[in-house]
Design an enzyme around this catalytic site. Structure first.
Site, PDB file in Angstrom:
ATOM      1  N   CYS A   2     -25.558 -32.485  23.153  1.00 28.10           N
ATOM      2  CA  CYS A   2     -26.883 -32.010  23.531  1.00 28.10           C
ATOM      3  C   CYS A   2     -27.242 -30.742  22.759  1.00 28.10           C
ATOM      4  O   CYS A   2     -26.381 -30.047  22.242  1.00 28.10           O
ATOM      5  CB  CYS A   2     -26.997 -31.731  25.014  1.00 28.10           C
ATOM      6  SG  CYS A   2     -26.633 -33.134  26.081  1.00 28.10           S
ATOM      7  N   ARG A  27     -25.065 -32.312  16.616  1.00 31.37           N
ATOM      8  CA  ARG A  27     -24.302 -32.272  17.859  1.00 31.37           C
ATOM      9  C   ARG A  27     -24.225 -33.646  18.521  1.00 31.37           C
ATOM     10  O   ARG A  27     -23.408 -33.871  19.401  1.00 31.37           O
ATOM     11  CB  ARG A  27     -24.932 -31.262  18.827  1.00 31.37           C
ATOM     12  CG  ARG A  27     -24.885 -29.838  18.320  1.00 31.37           C
ATOM     13  CD  ARG A  27     -25.692 -28.905  19.199  1.00 31.37           C
ATOM     14  NE  ARG A  27     -25.085 -28.679  20.494  1.00 31.37           N
ATOM     15  CZ  ARG A  27     -24.222 -27.716  20.762  1.00 31.37           C
ATOM     16  NH1 ARG A  27     -23.835 -26.893  19.814  1.00 31.37           N
ATOM     17  NH2 ARG A  27     -23.729 -27.565  21.966  1.00 31.37           N
ATOM     18  N   TRP A  75     -27.667 -36.106  25.125  1.00 27.96           N
ATOM     19  CA  TRP A  75     -26.571 -37.065  25.000  1.00 27.96           C
ATOM     20  C   TRP A  75     -26.285 -37.544  26.410  1.00 27.96           C
ATOM     21  O   TRP A  75     -25.847 -36.773  27.257  1.00 27.96           O
ATOM     22  CB  TRP A  75     -25.355 -36.383  24.390  1.00 27.96           C
ATOM     23  CG  TRP A  75     -24.282 -37.309  23.900  1.00 27.96           C
ATOM     24  CD1 TRP A  75     -24.223 -37.949  22.698  1.00 27.96           C
ATOM     25  CD2 TRP A  75     -23.078 -37.656  24.594  1.00 27.96           C
ATOM     26  NE1 TRP A  75     -23.057 -38.677  22.603  1.00 27.96           N
ATOM     27  CE2 TRP A  75     -22.331 -38.517  23.750  1.00 27.96           C
ATOM     28  CE3 TRP A  75     -22.541 -37.330  25.833  1.00 27.96           C
ATOM     29  CZ2 TRP A  75     -21.100 -39.059  24.104  1.00 27.96           C
ATOM     30  CZ3 TRP A  75     -21.312 -37.870  26.199  1.00 27.96           C
ATOM     31  CH2 TRP A  75     -20.612 -38.724  25.342  1.00 27.96           C
ATOM     32  N   GLU A 487      -5.048 -38.466  11.464  1.00 28.17           N
ATOM     33  CA  GLU A 487      -6.367 -37.931  11.146  1.00 28.17           C
ATOM     34  C   GLU A 487      -7.155 -38.899  10.284  1.00 28.17           C
ATOM     35  O   GLU A 487      -8.359 -39.098  10.486  1.00 28.17           O
ATOM     36  CB  GLU A 487      -6.222 -36.573  10.454  1.00 28.17           C
ATOM     37  CG  GLU A 487      -7.517 -35.941   9.969  1.00 28.17           C
ATOM     38  CD  GLU A 487      -8.511 -35.626  11.075  1.00 28.17           C
ATOM     39  OE1 GLU A 487      -9.663 -35.317  10.746  1.00 28.17           O
ATOM     40  OE2 GLU A 487      -8.141 -35.695  12.270  1.00 28.17           O
ATOM     41  N   LYS A 491     -10.774 -40.586  11.349  1.00 31.83           N
ATOM     42  CA  LYS A 491     -11.997 -40.475  10.543  1.00 31.83           C
ATOM     43  C   LYS A 491     -12.633 -41.843  10.332  1.00 31.83           C
ATOM     44  O   LYS A 491     -13.846 -42.011  10.427  1.00 31.83           O
ATOM     45  CB  LYS A 491     -11.683 -39.840   9.177  1.00 31.83           C
ATOM     46  CG  LYS A 491     -11.447 -38.362   9.224  1.00 31.83           C
ATOM     47  CD  LYS A 491     -12.726 -37.606   9.504  1.00 31.83           C
ATOM     48  CE  LYS A 491     -12.520 -36.391  10.354  1.00 31.83           C
ATOM     49  NZ  LYS A 491     -11.920 -36.487  11.640  1.00 31.83           N
ATOM     50  N   GLU A 494     -14.240 -43.069  13.546  1.00 33.54           N
ATOM     51  CA  GLU A 494     -15.406 -42.293  13.961  1.00 33.54           C
ATOM     52  C   GLU A 494     -16.679 -42.731  13.242  1.00 33.54           C
ATOM     53  O   GLU A 494     -17.738 -42.823  13.862  1.00 33.54           O
ATOM     54  CB  GLU A 494     -15.172 -40.803  13.688  1.00 33.54           C
ATOM     55  CG  GLU A 494     -14.243 -40.128  14.664  1.00 33.54           C
ATOM     56  CD  GLU A 494     -14.049 -38.662  14.341  1.00 33.54           C
ATOM     57  OE1 GLU A 494     -14.034 -37.853  15.289  1.00 33.54           O
ATOM     58  OE2 GLU A 494     -13.919 -38.311  13.153  1.00 33.54           O
ATOM     59  N   LYS A 609     -20.717 -33.542  18.404  1.00 38.89           N
ATOM     60  CA  LYS A 609     -19.957 -32.582  17.615  1.00 38.89           C
ATOM     61  C   LYS A 609     -19.156 -31.642  18.498  1.00 38.89           C
ATOM     62  O   LYS A 609     -18.004 -31.347  18.230  1.00 38.89           O
ATOM     63  CB  LYS A 609     -20.915 -31.777  16.724  1.00 38.89           C
ATOM     64  CG  LYS A 609     -20.219 -30.779  15.796  1.00 38.89           C
ATOM     65  CD  LYS A 609     -19.340 -31.493  14.786  1.00 38.89           C
ATOM     66  CE  LYS A 609     -18.701 -30.533  13.815  1.00 38.89           C
ATOM     67  NZ  LYS A 609     -17.735 -31.212  12.934  1.00 38.89           N
TER      68      LYS A 609
END
Length: 614
Positions: A2, A27, A75, A487, A491, A494, A609
């Protein structure tokens, strides 16, 4: 998660609010809205599902005049993404409008009581409960807005950053925060509000970060006033924000993520500036000087973090244990806070968070403080909640990270953890002088090594086109590179929405090998480290099952190149520093696969984010 923007002053508010919302798009959000009070003291609320562009288009034929307004990107938590549930929300009389980040945990009880009193609700959100409660208190007790907000928030349980305007008093915004960030910008007879400083820095560099439990009164023609919920006036600490506006623009790159990947050499140079000396033979961290006793006396280090920061913590564990010979545990902050962990006064707790606002990590910090641990924060956002809650710490100084999928913040966190481990080892005398200088020098050369790796961008882009068909990926690494495998998989998940898993290479035989076939790409980090031969054996096992191998190898490797399907060469660096170079091609791979699949790279679905609520 948000975004809040507010403006009160001499300008037209709408362009300021829209520009601010665009700055906060990183965000993550699913709807957007704006509330404005015009010269006739009409309170107009406009909101839409979808992007800020949808809101702008919707407002094309609307009255968006006025010098006071609040705006929001939502959000969804309570109630589906829709214009109905988007913020701002009116009160029943439409005299008030509110925007809110966070979660009101007791909203159902409050809502039921208000409905009993005859209040009608227009949305499914927890947020609307707050504005209806404020108005009910104003009317019932004949109170002004500020006092009613105080009374209402005393009844509210949960996390919030709110801003409220009243059309009967158009020269005022009342804002408050608890466990959700809120920044007030102070201009020349004008005020700005933001979830962070990015919507504000174009207009002023003077900001006040609201503390938990405080309420800010922004009134035209008056100084900023901050009070506690109990009405106690608070002393103002005005800080100067030093952010280059260019850092939050794309600068010619198609996406923020790619820009931020390519910024890493400069970012890590900035991260080390003033900490690694010019001779590259010594590391100095002020926290290790100011709090030497607490850090040297630690019997154990606990690292708490979430997501990418947790992966950085896993690398930090190996660095600290290897260099300093102290036991280190790495915890998901979300689990740590709920399992009654054993924490003592002999512990140092390192909290890692890019935003400094991660709700679970902040709660873990508070729990550890209550149990007497010494708290060390590693954050990027200056003035955020975690740095303010910790005893000391180190900023990573990589600049604003706009892409939701973290890149430069990860390498910045690993760089700080490396410097921390080196500085502590030097103070404890647990590393030989030769080894210490060797690692410090190697660390100082990492920005140049990353520049070399970035030259593989075109090669990785071509390779990515080959693998867009895949539904699953497996990432393997050992030692310092096992967290890099985790990681890399994160990625890809995501931003491309391809299922991917990271594993220690030796664990492949304990389950994942059953999945390997000709349709399964396997990314293997196979640099010339101490476990090279073992990883080579893993690759041979994959090939025996017709798996497609993408191998990251040390430049000049001629063994793996003969058996892997694709090879990406990395410069030869110290084993303990390999994560800083090995992660770069994995960032590029995830980026280019997502671009090939037509995904929204900077704003992947369902992700935020900064996760400021549970």
């Amino acid at each position: 998660m948000c975004g809040i923007v507010g403006y009160l002053g001499k300008r037209e508010a709408f362009p300021v609010l829209i520009k601010g919302l665009r700055r906060l798009e990183y965000r993550g959000y699913d709807s957007a809205g704006v509330a404005l009070i015009n010269k006739n003291n009409d309170l107009n609320v406009f909101k839409t599902k979808g992007k800020v562009d949808n809101l702008v288009e919707y407002c094309n034929d609307k009255d968006v005049t006025g010098g006071v307004g609040i705006a929001h990107t939502r959000w969804a938590t309570h109630g589906e993404p829709s214009a109905r549930n988007a913020h701002p929300h009116y009160s029943e009389s439409r005299n008030l409008a509110i925007i809110h980040n966070g979660i009101i945990e007791n909203y159902a009880d409050l809502k039921a009581k208000l409905i009993e009193k005859g209040v009608t609700f227009q949305s499914d959100t927890d947020t609307e409960v707050v504005v209806q409660l404020v108005e009910y208190i104003m009317n019932k007790k004949q109170l002004d807005l500020l006092t009613a907000v105080q009374v209402a928030l005393y009844q509210v349980i949960g996390a919030y950053a709110i801003a409220i305007i009243d059309k009967r008093d158009p020269n005022q915004i009342v804002a408050a925060r608890k466990q959700s960030p809120l920044v007030v910008g102070i201009g020349d007879n004008e005020f700005f509000l933001g979830s962070d400083a990015s919507p504000i820095i174009e207009y002023t560099d003077k900001v006040v970060y609201l503390e938990d439990g405080n309420i800010a009164v922004l009134r035209l023609g008056e100084e900023l006033k901050v009070i506690s919920i109990l009405g106690e006036e608070q002393e103002l600490t005005v800080k100067k924000v030093d952010i280059d506006l260019g850092q939050i623009e794309k600068g010619g790159f198609p996406h923020f993520m790619l820009k931020e990947i390519f910024e890493q050499p400069e970012c890590l140079t900035n991260c080390m500036r003033g900490r690694v000396n010019v001779e590259a033979d010594h590391v100095t961290l002020s926290a290790l000087i100011d709090y030497r006793r607490q850090l040297l006396s630690a019997k154990r280090v606990l690292i708490v973090a979430c997501g990418t920061s947790w992966h950085a913590g896993l690398i930090g564990k190996q660095l600290i244990e290897s260099f300093c010979r102290i036991p280190v545990e790495v915890e998901y902050a979300s689990e740590f806070r709920y399992r009654n962990p054993v924490v003592t006064e002999d512990d140092v707790v390192i909290a890692i968070s890019q935003s400094g606002e991660t709700a679970d990590t902040l709660a873990a910090v508070q729990l550890a403080k209550e149990r007497g641990a010494f708290i060390y924060g590693i954050c990027n956002a200056i003035g955020s909640s975690i740095p303010r809650a910790t005893d000391t710490g180190t900023y990573i100084h990589v600049g604003p990270e706009i892409g939701v999928a973290s890149t430069k913040a990860f390498t910045g966190q690993v760089t700080v953890l490396t410097m921390f481990a080196l500085a502590l080892a030097d103070a404890k005398g647990t590393m030989s002088r030769d080894e210490y200088v060797k690692v410090v020098k190697g660390l100082s050369e990492i920005p140049e090594m990353i520049k070399e790796v970035l030259k593989t961008n075109d090669r990785v882009a071509d390779l990515a086109r080959t693998f867009t068909y895949a539904h699953n990926f497996l990432y393997l690494g050992r030692g310092f590179n096992y967290p890099v495998a985790l990681e890399g998989a994160l990625k890809l998940k995501e931003i491309s929405y391809i299922h991917a898993e990271g594993y220690p290479a030796a664990e492949m035989k304990h389950g994942p090998i059953a999945l390997i076939d000709s349709d399964m790409p396997v990314v293997v980090i196979a640099t010339h480290d101490t476990m090279y031969e073992k990883v080579l054996s893993n690759i041979q096992e994959i090939k025996a099952r017709k798996g497609r191998v993408i191998a990251l190898v040390t430049k000049g490797d001629d063994k793996i190149a003969k058996i892997a399907d694709e090879v990406i060469e990395l410069p030869d660096v110290l084993e303990c520093l390999e994560p800083l170079v090995a992660t770069i091609p994995l960032q590029l791979l995830s980026y280019h696969v997502a671009v090939c699949k037509g995904k929204n790279v900077d704003q992947p679905r369902n992700l935020a984010k900064s996760v400021t609520v549970e």
